[in-house]
Design a protein around this motif. Structure first.
Motif, PDB file in Angstrom:
ATOM      1  N   GLY B 208       0.799  -1.226   0.000  1.00  0.00           N
ATOM      2  CA  GLY B 208       0.000   0.000   0.000  1.00  0.00           C
ATOM      3  C   GLY B 208       0.830   1.272   0.000  1.00  0.00           C
ATOM      4  N   GLY B 209       1.461   1.642  -1.075  1.00  0.00           N
ATOM      5  CA  GLY B 209       2.243   2.882  -1.139  1.00  0.00           C
ATOM      6  C   GLY B 209       3.657   2.771  -0.585  1.00  0.00           C
ATOM      7  N   GLN B 210       3.919   1.808   0.289  1.00  0.00           N
ATOM      8  CA  GLN B 210       5.266   1.652   0.839  1.00  0.00           C
ATOM      9  C   GLN B 210       6.033   0.535   0.131  1.00  0.00           C
ATOM     10  OE1 GLN B 210       6.108   1.723   4.900  1.00  0.00           O
ATOM     11  NE2 GLN B 210       4.565   3.240   5.430  1.00  0.00           N
ATOM     12  N   LYS B 211       7.364   0.614   0.236  1.00  0.00           N
ATOM     13  CA  LYS B 211       8.225  -0.433  -0.327  1.00  0.00           C
ATOM     14  C   LYS B 211       9.050  -1.034   0.805  1.00  0.00           C
ATOM     15  CE  LYS B 211      11.141   0.120  -3.889  1.00  0.00           C
ATOM     16  NZ  LYS B 211      11.965   0.979  -4.776  1.00  0.00           N
ATOM     17  N   TRP B 212       8.894  -2.321   1.020  1.00  0.00           N
ATOM     18  CA  TRP B 212       9.619  -3.003   2.095  1.00  0.00           C
ATOM     19  C   TRP B 212      10.512  -4.107   1.533  1.00  0.00           C
ATOM     20  CZ3 TRP B 212       8.798  -3.520   7.775  1.00  0.00           C
ATOM     21  CH2 TRP B 212       8.222  -2.356   8.317  1.00  0.00           C
ATOM     22  N   GLY B 213      11.688  -4.231   2.123  1.00  0.00           N
ATOM     23  CA  GLY B 213      12.573  -5.345   1.809  1.00  0.00           C
ATOM     24  C   GLY B 213      12.462  -6.401   2.903  1.00  0.00           C
ATOM     25  N   LEU B 214      12.203  -7.647   2.490  1.00  0.00           N
ATOM     26  CA  LEU B 214      12.067  -8.743   3.456  1.00  0.00           C
ATOM     27  C   LEU B 214      13.107  -9.812   3.148  1.00  0.00           C
ATOM     28  CD1 LEU B 214       8.169  -9.323   3.616  1.00  0.00           C
ATOM     29  CD2 LEU B 214       9.523  -7.518   4.646  1.00  0.00           C
ATOM     30  N   LEU B 245      14.019   2.350   0.626  1.00  0.00           N
ATOM     31  CA  LEU B 245      12.924   1.547   1.179  1.00  0.00           C
ATOM     32  C   LEU B 245      12.292   2.244   2.374  1.00  0.00           C
ATOM     33  CD1 LEU B 245      14.704  -1.939   1.171  1.00  0.00           C
ATOM     34  CD2 LEU B 245      13.037  -1.071  -0.490  1.00  0.00           C
ATOM     35  N   ASP B 246      11.009   1.887   2.629  1.00  0.00           N
ATOM     36  CA  ASP B 246      10.332   2.402   3.811  1.00  0.00           C
ATOM     37  C   ASP B 246      10.572   1.495   5.014  1.00  0.00           C
ATOM     38  OD1 ASP B 246       8.731   4.653   2.570  1.00  0.00           O
ATOM     39  OD2 ASP B 246       8.217   2.957   1.297  1.00  0.00           O
ATOM     40  N   GLY B 247      10.931   0.260   4.759  1.00  0.00           N
ATOM     41  CA  GLY B 247      11.190  -0.668   5.847  1.00  0.00           C
ATOM     42  C   GLY B 247      12.029  -1.823   5.344  1.00  0.00           C
TER      43      GLY B 247
END
Lengths: 308, 308
Positions: B208-214, B245-247
């Motif tokens: 949702g609008g954010q980019k996260w690296g997992l 990234l955002d997270g």
């Protein structure tokens, strides 16, 4: 209970695929029920009547999160409103993949063949399940409808093989005669309102930032349609404005002679017909030659044109 | 010649699926060649070495319009750069459907099972083609890898059946012993740089609008990983900033004890761990309990959290 349905403005493939896939899922232990997202066209009504099958119920909405199986489509613009809030668990289709996303891993089966019915036959064969005679009749009808009795360039060898495999199970000895009856039923447009004619086989596509409506009337009697050209153009203008479209065209496909004369709503559509297809428009009608397949000969060309 | 490849930061399923699907397509008359989009991890290198199979070549780009088959992924963020300008003709996958679109009707096969290998076995069976012994060994390795030897909650009965079917063809009598060797190879991290450890099994997701690296490190020896926690946190901060990234989080999964202790890059990630999972973070490590599957237990929860 999974709700199974084909696209808005359903055609014979959309309706029969919902019926047959709901039955297949149920036979495989996943309870499912078929629905339709619009009125039956004359051809589909003929097919169901001849098969002794009741029409699926009309579906107008589902609660958020309801499980659904899509057949013969995958783009949200062609599906039930609020699709993105539903849980898509299954898709069986033969169109390009559009804006579909799933929240969880799902069962997706897309094959580049002429109709969904051909994919559904494969699913039966792969599962070692016999096709029930009524389902065979529905699937055969869909093959004949979507391929225009093997005339459409979307036809693949797999569709011909499917029809040959299904005809004896369906108990249809003369496939050509049956196809002609289907097409006659489809062409019996009677006093259908122009707005209904426009929407009989109608889909909205996103092209580059634009939204276009593409209608098709497949008929053995194009003269009848052009006799109502003024009414149809009025219906097209009304729809274009009401739906906020950037373009709207209505292709009149002569099934037997394999020609496409397309009604254009206005000057801007005529310019696109010229630029994208090299087609001249006269008296509101663009001559698209033998491009009788929206899926294979109209949509990709427009997509390519607008993405430049 | 169709180029077949799995996701960036390839794991065993991504590499073996490319090899086996390229072979299957070629056997069915569609010439195809397997590629990889990154370095082999230690487990995959072990699997290929034991099978006597050469690694597929590294692919960094393809000319616009080149035909490609995607395996074990479908989202552009996990694929070759410029995917949207390539022609996707085939996809075999077991993940949720993301932002993939195709310009033409394609062959898509998604089943909600534990690994791509299980879907590939089905494709062989449906086509009545025997699985070649080397391919059976590759597919079995992928099943064991993706399901963590049937410990992961992503495991389905179909994956267990696939492994039981493949083991005798592969000539592997003791499947458990082979799985332990694979996991030991995977856990032998030696003096691998922290930035490489982070990226060994790493995917970027839009939430949702954010980019996260997992990232995930599956290991039989978590103590080794936590001994390098400071280095890893530095690598995570560098990557988060460089990739905008955002997270970013890195889950350390103890394969044998089925636990997940997740390194968080900063305070904002710790807050999301608390809000989305109810997980407490201490000393930079969030206790995610027995959530050992990124696909089934991490991604859907974060997706749901960020879509609210």
């Amino acid at each position: 209970m999974i709700a199974v349905f084909g696209h808005l403005n359903p055609d014979t493939d959309a309706i029969t695929a919902a019926l047959v896939y709901a039955n297949l899922l149920s036979r495989q232990g996943t309870p499912a029920v078929a629905y339709r997202l619009g009125e039956l066209n004359f051809e589909t009504a003929f097919v169901l009547r001849e098969a002794g099958v009741t029409s699926p119920e009309l579906l107008s909405s589902l609660p958020d999160g309801h499980q659904v199986a899509l057949v013969d489509h995958n783009e949200s613009a062609q599906s039930l409103g609020g699709l993105k809030k539903l849980s898509v668990t299954h898709v069986v289709d033969h169109h390009r993949l559009g804006d579909l996303e799933t929240s969880h891993p799902a069962t997706l089966r897309f094959d580049p063949v002429g109709c969904t019915a051909t994919v559904l036959l494969r699913l039966h064969l792969e599962a070692n399940l016999p096709v029930e005679p009524t389902d065979a009749r529905l699937l055969l009808s869909a093959v004949l409808s979507d391929t225009l009795h093997f005339r459409s360039p979307t036809t693949t060898p797999a569709d011909r093989e499917a029809a040959a495999f299904l005809a004896p199970i369906a108990g249809i000895a003369d496939v050509t005669a049956y196809a002609m009856l289907m097409f006659a039923a489809k062409s019996d447009l009677g006093d259908t309102p122009a707005s209904t004619l426009l929407k009989m086989d109608y889909k909205v596509f996103p092209f580059g930032g634009q939204k276009w409506g593409l209608g098709v009337i497949e008929t053995t009697n194009p003269g009848y349609v052009f006799g109502r050209q003024t009414e149809l153009l009025n219906a097209m203008r009304t729809e274009k404005s009401a739906a906020g479209l950037d373009g709207l065209i209505l292709s009149v496909v002569d099934i037997l002679n394999e020609t496409n004369h397309t009604l254009v709503t206005g000057e801007s559509e005529a310019e696109v017909m010229q630029a994208a297809f090299g087609a001249t428009t006269q008296g509101g009608v663009a001559d698209l030659g033998n491009r009788i397949s929206r899926k294979k000969q109209i949509v990709p060309t427009l997509e390519n044109y607008f993405s430049q």
